[in-house]
Write a protein that holds these residues in place. Structure first.
Motif, short mmCIF file in Angstrom:
data_model
loop_
_atom_site.label_atom_id
_atom_site.label_comp_id
_atom_site.label_asym_id
_atom_site.label_seq_id
_atom_site.Cartn_x
_atom_site.Cartn_y
_atom_site.Cartn_z
N GLU A 175 3.29 -4.92 -6.62
CA GLU A 175 3.20 -3.59 -6.00
C GLU A 175 1.80 -3.01 -6.09
OE1 GLU A 175 6.04 -0.70 -7.07
OE2 GLU A 175 7.72 -1.79 -6.16
N SER A 176 1.03 -3.43 -7.08
CA SER A 176 -0.34 -2.91 -7.23
C SER A 176 -1.22 -3.29 -6.05
CB SER A 176 -0.95 -3.43 -8.53
OG SER A 176 -0.99 -4.86 -8.53
N SER B 129 0.04 -1.08 -0.20
CA SER B 129 -0.46 0.25 0.18
C SER B 129 0.34 1.33 -0.55
CB SER B 129 -0.31 0.43 1.69
OG SER B 129 -0.37 1.79 2.04
N GLN B 130 -0.40 2.27 -1.17
CA GLN B 130 0.25 3.35 -1.89
C GLN B 130 1.07 4.22 -0.94
OE1 GLN B 130 0.32 3.56 -5.16
NE2 GLN B 130 1.74 5.30 -5.04
N GLU B 131 0.54 4.44 0.26
CA GLU B 131 1.27 5.23 1.25
C GLU B 131 2.59 4.54 1.62
OE1 GLU B 131 -1.86 4.46 1.42
OE2 GLU B 131 -2.92 6.39 1.38
N GLU C 164 5.15 4.95 -1.18
CA GLU C 164 5.73 6.29 -1.21
C GLU C 164 6.74 6.46 -0.07
OE1 GLU C 164 2.46 8.97 -1.08
OE2 GLU C 164 1.80 8.53 -3.13
#
Length: 585
Positions: free
Chosen positions: A242-243, A246-248, A251
């Motif tokens: 997961e690192s 994309s953080q977006e 979320e």
């Protein structure tokens, strides 16, 4: 399930087939199921999204990494619901639609239709934006009325929206800004609704999918997702931690999963009946069977078939519950009176009725409830006979023990002496008095005593006739006296039997009232559920009517007015039928 399994197989050149092993897994699930199905064009990332929903990251449904569709047919994954301890989450991942390399592309429409029929939340997954091309690819939704019927008698399907699942459109690799031309921000749901706005001058290829989505799926939601990783990394998405995503995207995926977990409802059928795994398996068999027979799956037929199976099972389970409770009563037998027995029976019956009402549905004319009532009445008859038998056995054992000394005296000729008859009468009376004092004789004590004394009357008459101290006239008087006492006992016995018959008649009336009470409670609950659904659909239709008016579709406004009037009439009927009930006989 540790891993997904194919539920409906779509083999090359073959009709759709059900995987018996997967069906067996469903049949063993007795909790309500929340069924989430996802469909869309092949290579749009459906399986990855479902794996996120399963809470297994990228492990689970096969992803594939080429331009060929990887999933064939419909795959199933049953998991404990993350938020509802008494529910099961059933995920259905479908093969990609529109794969030109398929040997049987006709099955695409059936896969789409089955996903709608089986799910409580239907997810359509697409790439890019909701534009003209995306809507053209939604031609499957325009074919639903040809592949699903609400009623067997309908030439055209009506009221499908009331039986259809909630609709979620997920847009992957979304690149636009969620705002209007003037920069005003809009939500994802507003974006979907704007994309579904209709224009009278639009070509049918664009307008028809919009109209069908709005008509068939009144409850809609939208989620957009950024690209999860670089194009190069997408080829090994299963391996990426997961690192490196994309953080977006993470979320957005979290919001989507949270919505499904919190808001997705359990699967229901007409009347608000909750569907468990067993019922879902029956729906799979019913719908796939119709398709294999080249018939259009009919929701009403499937529900009626389910009702038949469930109502038979409801009667069986209710009787089993009665039997289980009745077994606990057996050490109490015999009871001293019929009232105690009827109280115990009524407790068993009420519990059996609760079991029946909890499972039965669409019991037209209370046919199956009448079957249950008849069986429970028969059970009561068996219970009464068992109670009477236990009482007779107990009384006979007590009488034989108490009378043994008298019997020995008769054998020894103790009473064949002058004055022997009076000694016999005194000894026999002592037996009767001791018998009356004995405990746990049950309600057949009078009957047992009467029969026992009658069986010993011949010996008593022999002793009487042998007594030389009595004159003939005195013997005649003793005979009359014995007859009078026997008649008195018989009259008392008849009074007891009459009272018992009256108690049984009152019990039958009480049983009828209990059946009626529980049926009325069930019907009221079903009425409220149906009324809430109808009112919810009415509000959506009124909203759609206003929207069509604003968009200039006046002819459709008039057509929709007829449906709205029909809904209002149904709602009024539901409100007016409160408290009404069919008579159970």
């Amino acid at each position: 399930m540790e891993a997904p399994m194919c539920l409906i197989e779509n083999s090359p050149g073959q009709p759709l087939q059900i995987n018996a092993q997967a069906l067996g897994i469903l049949q063993r699930i007795h909790q309500p199921v929340v069924v989430v199905a996802i469909v869309g064009l092949y290579r749009t990332g459906k399986s990855y999204l479902m794996n996120r929903l399963a809470g297994r990251g990228t492990r689970g449904f096969s992803l594939g990494a080429t331009v060929q569709a990887n999933t064939k047919g419909i795959w199933m994954w049953c998991l404990p619901h993350p938020l509802r301890a008494d529910h099961v989450l059933v995920l259905l991942d479908t093969e990609g639609l529109g794969d030109v390399e398929k040997s049987n592309t006709d099955n695409d429409s059936w896969i789409f239709a089955l996903s709608v029929l089986l799910s409580s939340t239907f997810v359509y997954n697409s790439m890019g934006t909701i534009n003209h091309y995306a809507l053209e690819q939604m031609h499957f939704v325009t074919e639903l009325s040809q592949h699903i019927k609400m009623k067997a008698s309908d030439k055209e399907s009506h009221d499908l929206a009331s039986a259809f699942p909630a609709f979620v459109w997920t847009v992957r690799d979304f690149t636009l800004q969620l705002c209007l031309e003037d920069g005003t921000p809009i939500t994802e749901d507003q974006y979907l609704e704007r994309a579904l706005e209709r224009r009278p001058e639009a070509p049918e290829s664009q307008d028809l999918p919009k109209r069908c989505i709005r008509e068939l799926f009144p409850w809609r939601k939208c989620f957009v997702f950024d690209r999860p990783a670089s194009r190069q990394d997408l080829q090994r998405l299963e391996e990426l931690p997961e690192s490196q995503l994309s953080q977006e995207f993470l979320e957005q995926a979290h919001r989507f999963c949270r919505h499904i977990q919190e808001s997705a409802k359990a699967k229901t059928i007409q009347g608000g009946r909750l569907v468990n795994g067993t019922l879902l398996a029956s729906l799979v068999e019913s719908y796939v069977g119709a398709i294999r027979n080249k018939e259009v799956p009919c929701i009403e037929n499937a529900v009626l078939a389910l009702a038949q199976l469930e109502n038979v099972a409801a009667v069986r389970e209710a009787v089993q519950r009665y039997d289980k409770m009745e077994e606990l009563m057996r050490p109490m037998l015999p009871t001293e009176d019929v009232a105690s027995l009827l109280v115990a029976h009524s407790c068993c019956e009420e519990e059996a009725l609760r079991v029946f009402m909890g499972r039965a549905f669409r019991d037209e004319g209370q046919h199956f409830q009448k079957q249950l009532a008849d069986q429970l009445q028969a059970k009561l008859g068996e219970l009464c006979r068992r109670n009477e038998g236990a009482s007779l056995d107990r009384c006979q054992a007590v009488l034989m023990e108490l009378y043994q000394e008298v019997e020995d005296n008769i054998v020894r000729g103790h009473y064949l002496q002058p004055g022997g008859y009076q000694r016999f009468l005194r000894d026999r009376q002592s037996v009767v008095e001791w018998f009356h004092q004995a405990e746990d004789k049950g309600l057949m004590a009078a009957k047992a005593l009467q029969d026992f004394l009658a069986s010993k009357e011949e010996a008593a008459q022999s002793i009487l006739q042998a007594d030389q101290t009595l004159q003939e006239k005195e013997k005649e008087l003793e005979v009359e006296k014995a007859r009078a006492e026997a008649a008195q006992r018989e009259a008392q016995l008849q009074r007891e039997m009459q009272e018992r018959a009256e108690q049984m008649a009152r019990e039958k009336e009480r049983s009828f009232e209990e059946h009626k009470k529980q049926l009325m409670a069930k019907m009221e609950q079903e009425r409220r559920t149906l009324l809430a659904e109808q009112e919810r659909l009415l509000q959506q239709r009124l909203q759609e009517q206003r929207r069509l008016q604003e968009e200039g579709f006046h002819r459709e406004v008039s057509r929709l007015q007829g449906e709205i009037q029909g809904l209002r009439h149904q709602i009024q009927n539901q409100r007016s039928c409160r408290g009404k009930i069919c008579t159970i006989s």
